[in-house]
Scaffold this active site. Structure first.
Site, PDB file in Angstrom:
ATOM      1  N   GLY A  67      42.082  72.053 102.968  1.00  0.00           N
ATOM      2  CA  GLY A  67      42.765  71.258 103.932  1.00  0.00           C
ATOM      3  C   GLY A  67      41.345  70.007 104.613  1.00  0.00           C
ATOM      4  NE  ARG A 114      50.737  61.574  95.276  1.00  0.00           N
ATOM      5  CZ  ARG A 114      50.197  61.530  95.433  1.00  0.00           C
ATOM      6  NH1 ARG A 114      48.808  60.506  95.103  1.00  0.00           N
ATOM      7  NH2 ARG A 114      48.955  62.750  95.394  1.00  0.00           N
ATOM      8  CD  GLU A 116      39.657  62.265 104.176  1.00  0.00           C
ATOM      9  OE1 GLU A 116      40.181  61.519 103.829  1.00  0.00           O
ATOM     10  OE2 GLU A 116      39.562  62.429 105.237  1.00  0.00           O
ATOM     11  CE  LYS A 169      36.841  61.030 110.265  1.00  0.00           C
ATOM     12  NZ  LYS A 169      36.520  62.492 109.814  1.00  0.00           N
TER      13      LYS A 169
END
Ligand code: NAP
Ligand code: HSE
Length: 441
Positions: free
Chosen positions: A187, A45, A190, A205
């Site tokens: 990290g 972005r 989400e 999942k």
């Protein structure tokens, strides 16, 4: 040597991991698969944002559409997350007959059926190893290595963030919010952390695993899901004393004799919820960001897949395995070797949650006086529910204290009804805590 160009759409945690791993091991991969892989574009972005790896400015771009349409690009890797732009990215690439690799389980859960159909119509690969259980190669294991099996039991710890939080609460009694912040810094979480905490990521999942393992598309609405937000340190401590650990467990099991409902085709339990697991079971030892998937096949027997379920490098490893598959499939100049998902079990179904049979842990806050236990036991007896053990810590005489009941197998609907009745008793204060117990029989 043959060379292929890759467009990585998304240069965040995973995208940077893939870029870095290709820099480190690209030559090795080329020797193994006979194809050199070059990253031609990394789409982001904001080009000026600080990243965990240095990406040349001529590689960075903000225009995903041009990156995909670039005639020099043969393979597209979708790593932006979400379900809107990501869907357009995947559809655009598939329509151009460019194989797509994605780690996006939210996208596949919401739109997998149509995306897999699109890939099949365009005879192009759609690969998603990294979408389930991070670095663990569970998709390929189920689709390829274990293709000759019927799956009698699959249990998974499928969310690294939740497992990290539960384990840290277990070992240090640390506050939930602080551990979540730490998981985000690393990290694992989400972009929208509620996807992890509310169990939705693990549900995405579990749906993918269930679909592959049982041959029919399992939509998210069919899956029972509970998150870890309601789990307190108190429950973790009581579970420990009773010989259990609490994990966010995905259960993907055909219902046989354990179900009270007989059906001509076995119905499949597909659920994700916090679960008490005996400490002696191997899944109880899965700690931190690690995931594990226990698979029982009628031919192979018991198998266990274990590894890091989230994080930059583990996920990049899974993405690279798909990039290699895509390169090999392109080289074979045949249609994608295997469809991304092959439905074959029409008429199969997911059992409604209320009909699932399970054992339960019930924690109540009760007025500690004579007759309390009798009132609770009467409700359970009237509902036909047996109690296997009771724990009531001393020191609360006349006041309010915890009461733990371990409840025998019963259908979830009946347990829920009994719990509602119990919560209305005057001797019961606050909301009862109900957590599933799994003994893996
Ligand atoms: P992330 O760190 O938030 O990275 C997302 C990247 O996509 C960023 O580089 C962002 O650009 C870019 N992006 C977002 N929207 C965009 C748009 N409209 N146009 C162009 N670029 C856009 O996410 P992540 O953790 O890498 O996760 C990526 C995917 O992998 C998700 O589907 C996630 O569920 C999945 N996954 C993640 C993990 C993990 O451990 N993190 C593990 C398995 C699977 P900027 O950098 O400029 O903001
Ligand atoms: N947020 C996910 C997790 C990333 O914690 O498991 C890996 O899919």
């Amino acid at each position: 040597m043959r060379a292929l160009n890759v467009a990585i759409i998304g240069g965040g945690t995973v995208g940077c991991g893939v870029y870095q791993a290709l820099q480190r091991n690209g030559t090795l991969m080329a020797a193994r698969i006979g194809t050199a892989l070059k990253v031609r574009h990394v789409v982001v972005r904001k080009k000026r944002k600080r990243r965990s790896v240095a990406i040349p400015s001529e590689v960075l771009t903000t225009d995903w559409e041009s990156a995909i349409r670039d005639p020099e690009v043969q393979i597209v890797v979708e790593l932006i997350g979400g379900t809107t732009t990501a869907r357009r990215v995947v559809e655009t690439a598939l329509r151009l007959k460019k194989p797509v690799i994605t780690a996006n389980k939210a996208l596949l859960s919401a739109h997998g059926k149509s995306l897999f159909g699109l890939a099949a119509r365009h005879q192009v690969g759609l690969y998603y190893e990294a979408s389930v259980a991070g670095g663990i190669p569970i998709i390929k294991a189920l689709r390829e290595s274990l293709v000759g099996n019927r799956f009698t039991q699959i249990y998974g710890i499928l969310n690294g963030t939740c497992n990290y939080i539960l384990t840290r609460m277990e070992s240090g009694g640390e506050p939930f919010d602080e551990v979540l912040l730490d998981a985000q810094r690393r990290g694992y979480a989400e972009a929208e952390a509620s996807l992890d905490i509310d169990g939705l990521d693990a549900m995405h999942k579990a749906g993918l695993i269930a679909s592959i393992a049982h041959g029919f598309w399992v939509p998210p609405r069919a899956i029972h899901v509970e998150g870890i937000g309601g789990i307190s340190v108190l429950d973790i401590e009581f579970a420990e004393k009773l010989g259990y650990r609490i994990r966010l467990l995905a259960t993907i099991c055909p219902c046989g004799e354990r179900s009270s409902v007989s059906a001509s085709k076995p119905r499949i339990q597909v659920s994700v919820c916090p679960t008490l697991i005996p400490k002696s079971h191997v899944l109880a030892s899965v700690n931190g960001v690690f995931n594990a998937v226990y698979v029982n096949g009628d031919v192979v027997g018991e198998t266990l897949f274990y590894g890091q379920g989230a994080g930059q490098d583990a996920t990049a490893s899974a993405v690279l395995s798909d990039v290699a598959d895509a390169a090999l499939d392109l080289a074979s100049s045949s249609p994608a070797r295997v469809a991304p998902f092959q439905p074959y079990a029409s008429g199969s179904d997911v059992i409604p949650w209320k009909e699932v049979v399970s054992e339960y842990y019930m924690r109540l806050s009760v007025v500690d006086k004579p007759g309390t236990m009798a009132q609770i036991a009467t409700v359970l007896a009237e509902e036909g529910i047996g109690i296997s053990s009771i724990v009531q810590p001393e020191g609360h005489e006349g006041g309010i204290g915890p009461l733990i009941l371990m409840i025998h197998d019963a259908t979830t609907g009946i347990i829920q009804h009994a719990t509602k009745r119990i919560s209305r008793l005057k001797v019961v204060k606050g909301k009862p805590q109900l957590i599933r117990v799994e003994h893996f029989h």
